[in-house]
Scaffold this active site. Structure first.
Site, short mmCIF file in Angstrom:
data_model
loop_
_atom_site.label_atom_id
_atom_site.label_comp_id
_atom_site.label_asym_id
_atom_site.label_seq_id
_atom_site.Cartn_x
_atom_site.Cartn_y
_atom_site.Cartn_z
N LYS A 175 -9.31 9.10 1.26
CA LYS A 175 -9.58 8.32 2.49
C LYS A 175 -8.64 8.71 3.63
O LYS A 175 -7.92 7.89 4.19
CB LYS A 175 -9.48 6.81 2.23
CG LYS A 175 -10.57 6.29 1.29
CD LYS A 175 -10.58 4.78 1.25
CE LYS A 175 -11.64 4.23 0.33
NZ LYS A 175 -11.38 4.48 -1.10
N GLY A 228 -6.41 15.36 13.28
CA GLY A 228 -6.75 16.59 12.59
C GLY A 228 -5.56 17.37 12.08
O GLY A 228 -5.53 17.82 10.93
N ASP A 250 -10.31 10.53 -3.99
CA ASP A 250 -10.66 9.45 -3.05
C ASP A 250 -9.45 9.19 -2.14
O ASP A 250 -8.80 8.16 -2.22
CB ASP A 250 -11.03 8.22 -3.88
CG ASP A 250 -11.50 7.04 -3.06
OD1 ASP A 250 -11.62 7.17 -1.83
OD2 ASP A 250 -11.75 5.99 -3.67
N ASP A 303 -6.20 10.18 9.71
CA ASP A 303 -5.26 10.50 10.80
C ASP A 303 -5.82 11.61 11.70
O ASP A 303 -6.96 12.03 11.55
CB ASP A 303 -3.90 10.88 10.19
CG ASP A 303 -2.72 10.43 11.06
OD1 ASP A 303 -2.83 10.55 12.30
OD2 ASP A 303 -1.72 9.98 10.50
O1 6AU Z 1 -15.56 -0.30 -9.49
P1 6AU Z 1 -14.22 -0.77 -8.95
O2 6AU Z 1 -14.35 -1.97 -8.05
O3 6AU Z 1 -13.20 -0.97 -10.02
O4 6AU Z 1 -13.62 0.44 -8.09
C1 6AU Z 1 -14.26 0.95 -6.96
C2 6AU Z 1 -13.58 2.22 -6.48
C3 6AU Z 1 -12.13 2.05 -6.06
C4 6AU Z 1 -12.18 2.00 -4.54
O5 6AU Z 1 -11.03 2.60 -3.96
C5 6AU Z 1 -13.43 2.81 -4.21
O6 6AU Z 1 -14.28 2.72 -5.35
N1 6AU Z 1 -14.20 2.34 -3.00
C6 6AU Z 1 -14.53 3.24 -1.96
C7 6AU Z 1 -14.49 4.69 -2.05
C8 6AU Z 1 -14.96 5.36 -3.23
O7 6AU Z 1 -14.24 5.37 -1.09
C9 6AU Z 1 -15.08 2.75 -0.78
C10 6AU Z 1 -15.49 1.39 -0.70
O8 6AU Z 1 -16.08 0.95 0.28
N2 6AU Z 1 -15.26 0.59 -1.77
C11 6AU Z 1 -14.64 1.03 -2.92
O9 6AU Z 1 -14.50 0.24 -3.87
O10 6AU Z 1 -11.41 3.19 -6.49
#
Ligand code: 6AU
Length: 273
Positions: free
Chosen positions: A93, A98, A91, A96
């Site tokens: 994310k 390319g 994950d 930036d």
């Molecule tokens: O179930 P949680 O709340 O303990 O963790 C949620 C996980 C975390 C966040 O970095 C990720 O999901 N996340 C993401 C991702 C997966 O990209 C996007 C988002 O909108 N919300 C989110 O919580 O590791």
């Protein structure tokens, strides 16, 4: 539509190897659960993954959270992925230009592209971010998820931003396999009659059975709301599974089993309805 089709059926129509492998794993193991293992200590990280392995299709990592990173952690992670038959999603994310993301993805300490079947990126820089990541990941048979929507209160990922994220994916659908989103994205922003056969995989964070949110803007829905009502494919669960006591491996295993059950029964109800 893809919404009612089984994961296994949808796997057959996927040309991207990571997308196909994910859907096949879901069908084979009867699970749409991805556990997010957001821990600081490598020993906790690996113990939790070994415990939840049987119940998941995918493990989600934030590799840069780990302290004392060493390459043997990656080797152990890959062994666990083989042992328990799951895929790996870093994950990261990316956000930036390319040229920069290509280096962040391929090189540095983590060499993410060499071990993560799937990673994700914010569409905010425009199509160049997909081009940059694809130059590294596509030859390695990796897949990319675009963050079309976020789970947090007040997120800016809405309206035309979300629509344009879907259009960006459509143009690069050999490498972009789906979205981090809160609902189905198929057909969004397409002209009537267009994009009818597209099948983006939706992975959804913000899933919890006990809490409605946390103190920092996270918002939770149940697996049933996410899979049955909103048509998402994979539930991403972090704290709902690993909880507060990382040494309580039996509790962690039991919660993974519970989320697997909730997610899968919501899916069975969806394809039967
Ligand atoms: O179930 P949680 O709340 O303990 O963790 C949620 C996980 C975390 C966040 O970095 C990720 O999901 N996340 C993401 C991702 C997966 O990209 C996007 C988002 O909108 N919300 C989110 O919580 O590791």
């Amino acid at each position: 539509t893809a919404y009612k089709r089984s994961y296994g059926d949808r796997a057959k129509a996927q040309s991207n190897p990571a997308a196909r492998a994910l859907l096949e794993t879901m069908e084979r193991k009867k699970t749409n659960l991805c556990v997010s293992v957001d821990t600081v200590k490598p020993a906790d990280f690996l113990a939790i993954i070994d415990a939840v392995g049987p119940y998941i299709c995918l493990i989600k990592t934030h590799i840069d959270i780990l302290e004392d990173f060493e390459w043997s952690i990656i080797e152990r992670l890959e062994e666990l992925a083989k042992k328990h038959d799951f895929l790996i999603f870093e994950d990261r994310k990316f956000a930036d230009i390319g040229n920069t993301v290509a280096m962040q993805y391929a090189a540095g300490v983590y060499k993410i592209a060499s071990w993560a079947h799937i990673t994700n990126a914010h569409p905010v820089p425009g199509p160049s971010i997909v081009k940059g990541l694809s130059s590294i990941g596509f030859p390695l048979q990796r897949g990319l998820l675009l963050l079309a929507e976020m789970s947090t209160a007040g997120a800016l990922t809405k309206g035309t931003y979300t629509e344009e994220a879907v259009q960006m994916a459509r143009v690069h659908n050999d490498f972009v396999i789906g979205f981090i989103a809160q609902r189905r994205m198929n057909g969004i922003g397409a002209a009537p009659g267009e994009a009818q056969d597209e099948d983006f995989i939706i992975l959804t964070p913000g899933v919890g059975l006990e809490a409605k949110g946390d103190a920092m803007g996270q918002q939770y829905r149940t697996p049933r709301e996410v899979v049955l009502e909103s048509g998402c494919d994979v539930i991403i669960v972090g704290r709902g599974v690993y909880g507060k006591d990382l040494s309580d491996i039996d509790g962690i295993r039991a919660r993974a089993e519970r989320y697997r059950g909730e997610g899968w029964s919501a899916y069975l109800e969806r394809i039967a309805s």
